[in-house]
Each structure stands twice: as structure tokens, then as C-alpha cells.
Enzyme design. Structure first.
Site, PDB file in Angstrom:
ATOM      1  N   GLY B  16      22.236 -61.499 -13.561  1.00 54.94           N
ATOM      2  CA  GLY B  16      23.147 -61.282 -14.680  1.00 54.94           C
ATOM      3  C   GLY B  16      22.643 -61.798 -16.022  1.00 54.94           C
ATOM      4  N   SER B 521     -27.161 -54.433  -9.150  1.00 57.64           N
ATOM      5  CA  SER B 521     -26.294 -54.854 -10.264  1.00 57.64           C
ATOM      6  C   SER B 521     -25.275 -53.780 -10.634  1.00 57.64           C
ATOM      7  CB  SER B 521     -27.122 -55.280 -11.482  1.00 57.64           C
ATOM      8  OG  SER B 521     -28.169 -54.384 -11.763  1.00 57.64           O
TER       9      SER B 521
END
Lengths: 298, 608
Positions: B16, B521
Site C-alpha cells: 500500500g 580472447s
């Protein structure tokens, strides 16, 4: 101890400096209204004694109040800013007006599309706007540094996290950032600051006898003879003023006797309706501001 | 004089929060009539309260939020009472939007934490409490909401209050107040409620009006990060910024870091004038007695109490992105007005937000909080976050996507950079290379497994050797037998693998050698990192561009076959990505070109 206006001022100056320090080519959207007047004042303060290192850009729809245009030219001269004015000439020559094409199409072409054209032509990457979070519920959701993908679209679900005063200003070519230094100001902050700093504003904000017609429950000013009068409409002189300024056929006046800043502030603090109530384009269906913003509107 | 209190509402979904703020605005008469009538209209369309006004819709301003009836992003609202001004950030409760909640918390003085009286303290309650505590929010007001649905039962309230106190005891808040409310009915929001005769404390709004939040920043030593150097003409040089802490007066001695330059403050320039002093929060322009060399990112500090400098930090970090935070990957760091390159050298632990315990972690995932060691490529002036927030907070940005992927807070420096000066040696790279009559280089071969990198590297070295050059080949497989034998093939390990090789290559180039690196890589970020270690013109990225199908056909080590069978995990090209270089210095088509030709192309391009 600093007043809350001092704090807001310092926060805005910090934001403006941060944007300029990280921008490639900054520009300030100048809409001539009270918020733009405050933003321009803050920009001058931020870089004093140097002139602000960016130009002003005005998107001229050709339907602004005449007093706004006169004020714009005077301010550009006095403040030492360079001023660029852009109009969507294509749409203009196609005869696009708020009356012929409706306010939505008109706003899209003469404001949103015009803005995108001007930003692309100028190659600006950081664009200052005077929007405030308290104006409108989708603006309440926006970041201070609001990222736009190439094409100027705003994606409210993919906003960059903005913690503290750390702004991620990294961009690749075509991307831009809208910067809102007045995000945390309220309407009454703006008025109190204008009074404190003696900032010049367009006289339309002060009540005066003006020719108006009653249309859909709102007062519309007959600023020139281009306003088509509907059957039964006769302009009458009323004591009115404007809480917000835009294109005159789309911006309603409020009846008021406030002719001084002090009276405007009293009226603002006592107001029971929001300032954008007089902006007809905000009521083009629920969520209309968010939709306009997604398409590149401020 | 009215001051401004900034607070956030947080808590779990449907506790709420938005309703509470809507109710606060309504009860304090901060909703305009036209907004209320629009709200009434929206309530029938999107609302969850039947015919009644749904205040949550005041805050949930995005179409998606109204359609899904949830809060996605933080909304800021402003309201005032005769006693105080308020800026409230309504933040989302869903776990997936925790980063938006952190955004709201980063600038808040107080957190109003909602708890559903029927559900008590939940995971999100704990998570949000930990996040606000970590972000330095010192005051918590626990609004135990929906009390009307438990018949305003004092026992329910007391039990939740006690449960929360247990949690709060571990989080170091300065004050914790617990208040029973019903945002829906408005009870105990602006004034006490007849429904709870047993409650003697203040209602929520009076509590927020009275809450004392002191910021100690005026009593700390003076610090200001330089944002912008203002030089309209040769006679004026001003340093613009917003004072982070302390007070400064004209004539005060200051020290500008990291340079360590000392000077005196000549004037504090403001719009159309000057002033004699400035304090924390002021945006000013400072002019000094002597011309000093300072710029954006430097910190002006009291000379009596200069600011610390370090390139190694321990920090708390919150991951804000679906891209994980990974040790070893270089990120951009933004700390006050500095921007630099930073690497997480170690993730010390992740914090389990439910229980507060430390867990081992290799990466930090979206919404994870962890404690990390951070290494920056240069020493930066800073303050621990707990002392001066604006000089200890940082964000981490991905170099490729520009996404903000982490937010962090410096706890302390791991070592003072002053103690670790770079050892200056008399002989340098130029001297060492000169003796060998060559220019040192790094030729970095990247490409899929089986693309032909090793063959090309081997042949290239033979050609260079024959020409009397001093060389060395760093080969992926060979290095993994020694230096990197402790590393596996996870993303984090692959990054560390490349980092080590790049550093070794850099040392060899410094020794004057021509280094040939032959590594798959696969990630751009690491190759860019390798490149960043070298001077311009020293590093050549060569993309051995052999199509995957061809590599798989060759499969010299049988690895593709294994990967396809599933017995080899994280294999590049199969179940781990390869990011091809965008702009390599050279691209070789080793599927159609012979190794001999490829080597010729490398020699012609870089090593004539």
C-alpha cells in the site's frame, strides 16, 4: 542556514554545470514561460562572470501569444545568449493549425516533430528543458538526466538508474539526454524565486483586461484575428491572467485580479486546480503526456 | 522557517505504498480539484477499489503501471504542511525493480517502510531495510498498514513491531518508530484514530513533521569537487562546484588534490558579486591567490585537513543490471566529478538480504549486494561514504553498452596510494629496445579455436627471429599450463586469464621485446583493456577471421567434437560467445589465405 530556495538554486546550478561539463554540444530549450525564465536565470548564475556556454533554442509554432515573441527577443538581447528559432516549415506550408488538424496532430507536427528537426539539425547531445516533476504524473517519473535513444524516443521502462547526484552521461552518436534542472521545483517555488530574484516574466502572467471567449468551459484569449470564432461566440473583455503559457488557442486563461507577484503567489498557494488544467493538449486522452514524451516531446 | 524532509516509501508489493502517499497528499490538501476529478475517472477504469477513489493511481503515472496495477519506477511528489515541506519518492516493491528503489533511497533522509499487518515482516521488508541502511538512511518509520483488516488488533501490531526491532538492531539506524495505520481508510495518517485507543504515539504525518534529521556536514573539514573551470578571459580563473562538506572563508589555506598544490582562497564568486564564506550545499565559484593547475575531478580541501587519495578501495556495491558484475572486467567509474577506469579485483562476499549473512560469490547478479575490492587506474581523492556521501558514492558503467551496472559506496581505502609510488628506474623501454635495435610491439592475435592463430604466431616469430629481432610468443594453451593453471573457463576466469597475459605482454614490451600473443580472447572489453595498457602505436589487434564451420572442420585438437557432445562446457563458438573486433588493425582470412601470406601481411602492416 540556507532557505529551501537557496537549496533548490544550488541543486539546479550543480545540474546545469554537470551537463555542460560532460556534453558535446549542449542547448537550452527556451519556451518563454516562467519556468524557462527561471532556468535561464539559473544558467546565467551557474557560469557568471562568463556567459553561459550554450545557445537557446525556441520552437516557434507561429501560434504563440504576440507578447511572448516580443519578450523572447528582448530577453535574448539582454541576457547575451545566442537564440535559434525553429519552425516546422513543411507543416506550416501544408497549412497545419490547431483548428484545421486538431490539437493532437498540430502538437505532434509543430512542436514534437519541429523539436526533433531542430535537435537533429543542430547536432545537440544534451538538451535543457524546464519541465518540473510536480506538473504532471508522467513527469513525476522522469529522471533529471533523461536518456533518449537515437530518434529521441523516451522509454520510461528503461530509464538509467540515477543515484545521488551521479549522472551517467555516456552516449554514442545519435543518442541524446534531456536535462531537467528544475525537476524538484514546485509551482509555488518558481513564483517565490521569481519574486526574490526579480526575474522578468511575460506580462501575460499578470491579470489585465483581455479579450476572451468562453469555449468548453475555459477562457481562450483572442490574441489576433486568426482565431476562428464559433457560432454564438463574441469576444468579451475580462480580467484574466495565465498560469502557464503555450500556443494561445490551446492555453486557457483564468479569471484573476492578481496584478503583482505577491498576489500571484497568494493565488497559487490558495489554488484548488493544477496549473496545467489550462493546457488543452494535456487532456487528449488518458496518458497523453506520456505518449507525447515517448515520441520526443518535452 | 520550513525545512525540507526527503523520504521514500518502500516495502513489499501491495503493502500500500502508493495508496499511502496518495492519502498523505489528499489529507494534507495537496491534491488539486482537477487532479482529483481525473483520479475519480481513472479509478473506475483502472482502480482496484471498486467505486471508491484509488489513491495509488495518483502516483502510478505510467500507462504500464496503471495497466499492470503495480509501481515500476520511482515517482517524486512534493507537498507541504504548515510545519514542513516534503519530497517523497514512491518506490517499487517488486524485487525486479529494486534498482529503482535504490535510486529513490540514495537521496532520502527517512525511509517509511510499509508492512502489511496481515503478512508481517517479509523478504522485501528485509531487503529494503538493508538497502536503505547501506545507502546511509539513518531514520526509519515503520508504518504497519492495513490494520483495519486485522481489526486494529494491538497484539498483531506489537508482534510485528518486535519482529522489526530484531532486524533493525543489526542495521544501525539512528531512530526506528513503529506506527499502526490504514492508508485506505486514512486512520492514523494525519491525526490519531479512535480505532486504536491503545496507541499513544504520534500519527504518521505529525511524526514526519517532527522527525529531527541532522546532517553533520558543516562540522566536517572543507571539501569541494571541481565540476567546471570557468575561464571567460585570461584574467579570470574560477573553480566551480558544490561544497560537499565543511565551511570555507576567503583567506583560508586550501590544498587541491590529487596534485597536493597548496594555495589560499582569494574570493568566492557568486552571481553579480562575491561573498566571504560558503558552506556545505552551496554552489559557488572559487578563485585562488596563485594560478594553479586544477580541473574537473580534483577536490579542493582544507589545507589543515587534506582529503585522502587512493587507487584501491573496499566498497559495498549493488548490481543494477542484468549484466553481472564480474571481477577482472574493466568498468568506467564515476566518483563525484572524476571518471576513471576501475576493476573489481575481488568479490569478497555477497550479502544475503534476507538474513544478512555473507555468502561466497564469483559474480554479482541483478539486485545483489556485495562487498568488493576495487582497483582504479589512478589515485582519486575521496571520503568514505559514511563520512561525506557525495565524495564516497560511485557508479560503475559498462564500457561497451554505457549501461549503469553498479552503484557503490566506498567503505575505506585498502592502502594509501602515497605509500605505493611507482618505482622509477634509470633504464627505460626506449633504452632497452635501443640496445636490440628494434621498436617494441605487441601483436595480439584473436580468433576462434582452430582459426590458425598458433600456426601464424609460430611462423611470424620464425620470420622475425631470422631478421634478428628479439621476440616472444605467449600462447593460450602454454600459458594455461603454468601462469594460469589455476583458472577455468567460466566468464570470470576467462577475463582473469586475459588480464594476466596482457600484463605479462606489457612487461615484455617494456623489456624491449616484440611480443606475439595468440589467445582466443573472446570478449571485446578485455581486448580493449589489453590495448589500454599500451602506448598508441604499440598494440596491433589482428583478427584471425576463420569461419566457425571451417574451424570445426579442422578441429585440430578434437575440442569441437567434445563440445558438441556436451562433454566440454563454455567452449567459445559453441556455448560461449565470441565477440569479433569492430575495428582490428588487421583482419586475416586464414581459411583462404596461406599462413605464409598471413604473416607477410602482418610484417607489411606493422613490422616493415
Amino acid at each position: 542556514m540556507n532557505s529551501h530556495l537557496d537549496n533548490l538554486e544550488s541543486e539546479s546550478i550543480e545540474i546545469i554545470r554537470e551537463a555542460v561539463a560532460t556534453a558535446g554540444k549542449p542547448v537550452m530549450l527556451y519556451s518563454i514561460g516562467k519556468d524557462s525564465s527561471v532556468m535561464l536565470h539559473l544558467a546565467r548564475k551557474a557560469f557568471w562572470p562568463a556567459p553561459p556556454p550554450f545557445p537557446l533554442l525556441h520552437i516557434d509554432t507561429t501560434w504563440k501569444f504576440r507578447e511572448m515573441i516580443a519578450f523572447r527577443d528582448r530577453m535574448a538581447k539582454e541576457s547575451g545568449f545566442r537564440l535559434f528559432v525553429h519552425t516546422n516549415q513543411q507543416a506550416r506550408s501544408n497549412g497545419v493549425t490547431p483548428f484545421t488538424h486538431g490539437s493532437e496532430v498540430y502538437t505532434d507536427l509543430m512542436k514534437t516533430a519541429a523539436l526533433r528537426q531542430a535537435l537533429d539539425d543542430g547536432g545537440y547531445d544534451m538538451i535543457f528543458g524546464g519541465a518540473r516533476r510536480d506538473e504532471e504524473k508522467s513527469r513525476a517519473k522522469e529522471r533529471i538526466f533523461s536518456y533518449r535513444a537515437a530518434g529521441h524516443q523516451w522509454d520510461p521502462k528503461a530509464q538509467r538508474p540515477e543515484l545521488w547526484n551521479l549522472y551517467n552521461t555516456r552516449l554514442v552518436v545519435g543518442e541524446t539526454i534531456r536535462v531537467f534542472p528544475l525537476s524538484n521545483w514546485t509551482e509555488s517555488d518558481i513564483w517565490q524565486y521569481i519574486e526574490r530574484e526579480q526575474i522578468p516574466i511575460v506580462p501575460l502572467y499578470f491579470a489585465a483586461p483581455r479579450p476572451v471567449v468562453r469555449r468548453a468551459g475555459q477562457w481562450i484569449m483572442v490574441d489576433d484575428d486568426r482565431l476562428p470564432l464559433n457560432a454564438g461566440e463574441t469576444p468579451e473583455i475580462r480580467m484574466v491572467r495565465f498560469r502557464t503559457l503555450g500556443c494561445y488557442p490551446l492555453t486557457a486563461a483564468v479569471e484573476s485580479t492578481a496584478t503583482t507577484l505577491a498576489e500571484i503567489i497568494d493565488e497559487t498557494l490558495a489554488a484548488r486546480s493544477s496549473e496545467r488544467q489550462g493546457r488543452l493538449i494535456d487532456h487528449d486522452g488518458a496518458g497523453s503526456m506520456e505518449r507525447k514524451k515517448r515520441e520526443g516531446y518535452f | 522557517m520550513q525545512d525540507t524532509l526527503r523520504f521514500i516509501t518502500c516495502g513489499s508489493v501491495d503493502d500500500g505504498k502508493s495508496t499511502l502517499i496518495g492519502r498523505l497528499l489528499f489529507e494534507s490538501k495537496n491534491i488539486f480539484d482537477d487532479q482529483l476529478s481525473a483520479l475519480t475517472k481513472d479509478s473506475t477504469r483502472y482502480g482496484t477499489q471498486g467505486e471508491a477513489v484509488d489513491f495509488a493511481l495518483l502516483m502510478d503515472g505510467l500507462q504500464a503501471e496503471r495497466e499492470q496495477r503495480i509501481t515500476i519506477d520511482v515517482a517524486y511528489r512534493f507537498f507541504a504542511t504548515p510545519r514542513r515541506r516534503f519530497v517523497v519518492a514512491d518506490t517499487p516493491g517488486h524485487e525486479q525493480y529494486t534498482r529503482n528503489m535504490a535510486t529513490g533511497a540514495s537521496t532520502a533522509d527517512v525511509a517509511v517502510l510499509l508492512v502489511d499487518a496481515r503478512k508481517g515482516v517479509l523478504t522485501q521488508t528485509r531487503r529494503h531495510s538493508r538497502i536503505v541502511s547501506m545507502l546511509g538512511v539513518r531514520h526509519v518509520v515503520v508504518a504497519i498498514n492495513k490494520m483495519d483488516l486485522v481489526n486494529w488488533d494491538e497484539a498483531v501490531f506489537s508482534q510485528i513491531a518486535a519482529d522489526y526491532q530484531l532486524l533493525a538492531n543489526t542495521l544501525g539506524f539512528a531512530t526506528v518508530q513503529t506506527i499502526p495505520v490504514s492508508a485506505l481508510t486514512g486512520d492514523n495518517i494525519t491525526q490519531g484514530s479512535a480505532a486504536i485507543p491503545w496507541y499513544t504515539g504520534p500519527a504518521l504525518l505529525p511524526c514526519l513533521e517532527a522527525l529531527e534529521v541532522t546532517t553533520p556536514s558543516d562540522s566536517l573539514p572543507f571539501r569541494m569537487a571541481v565540476q567546471w573551470v570557468n575561464r571567460p578571459d585570461p584574467d579570470f580563473r574560477g573553480y566551480c562546484g558544490r561544497v560537499a562538506s565543511g565551511v570555507i572563508k576567503t583567506g583560508d589555506a586550501v590544498c587541491v588534490m590529487p596534485q597536493g598544490t597548496e594555495t589560499q582562497l582569494k574570493s568566492i564568486v557568486v552571481w553579480q558579486g562575491e561573498r566571504s564564506a560558503a558552506a556545505a550545499g552551496d554552489a559557488v565559484t572559487l578563485c585562488f591567490d596563485s594560478d594553479i593547475d586544477a580541473g574537473r575531478g580534483d577536490v579542493v580541501a582544507s589545507a589543515v585537513n587534506p582529503v585522502e587519495l587512493s587507487d584501491q578501495f573496499e566498497a559495498h556495491v549493488l548490481c543494477l543490471s542484468a549484466q553481472h558484475l564480474i571481477a577482472g572486467r574493466p568498468y568506467l567509474i564515476k566518483l563525484h566529478t572524476c571518471q576513471a577506469s576501475a576493476t573489481i579485483t575481488a568479490i569478497k562476499h555477497r550479502i544475503d538480504v534476507d538474513h544478512g549473512v555473507r555468502l561466497a560469490a564469483k559474480t554479482l547478479e541483478l539486485n545483489d549486494i556485495g562487498v568488493v575490492n576495487l582497483s582504479v587506474d589512478r589515485a582519486l581523492p575521496f571520503e568514505p561514504y559514511g563520512r561525506v556521501k557525495s565524495l564516497g558514492a560511485f557508479i560503475l558503467i559498462d564500457r561497451l553498452t554505457n549501461e549503469t551496472i553498479g552503484a557503490g559506496m566506498i567503505d575505506f581505502a585498502l592502502r594509501r596510494a602515497a605509500n605505493l609510488r611507482w618505482q622509477a628506474l634509470d633504464l627505460d623501454k626506449v633504452a632497452r629496445a635501443g640496445l636490440k635495435l628494434q621498436k617494441p610491439h605487441c601483436v595480439w592475435l584473436t580468433g576462434l579455436s582452430g582459426s590458425g592463430k598458433s600456426t601464424i604466431a609460430n611462423l611470424l616469430e620464425k620470420r622475425l627471429f631470422a631478421a634478428g629481432r628479439h621476440t616472444y610468443v605467449l600462447d593460450g594453451d602454454n600459458i594455461r599450463h603454468g601462469l594460469n593453471r589455476d583458472l577455468g573457463f567460466t566468464e570470470a576466469d576467462r577475463i582473469e586469464n586475459i588480464r594476466r597475459v596482457a600484463e605479462v605482454a606489457k612487461l615484455m614490451v617494456d623489456a624491449g621485446l616484440i611480443v606475439i600473443v595468440s589467445f582466443i580472447s573472446p570478449f571485446r572489453a578485455e581486448r580493449d583493456y589489453a590495448r589500454s595498457l599500451f602506448q598508441t602505436g604499440e598494440f596491433f589487434e589482428v583478427f584471425v577471421d576463420t569461419p566457425l564451420a571451417e574451424c570445426e572442420r579442422r578441429d585440430p585438437k578434437g575440442l569441437y567434437a567434445k563440445a558438441r557432445r556436451g562433454s566440454l562446457k563454455n567452449f567459445t563458438g559453441i556455448d560461449s560467445p565470441y565477440e569479433p573486433p569492430d575495428t582490428p588493425e588487421l583482419r586475416l582470412h586464414a581459411a583462404v589465405d596461406s599462413a605464409e601470406n598471413c604473416v607477410k601481411k602482418i610484417l607489411n602492416a606493422f613490422l616493415p
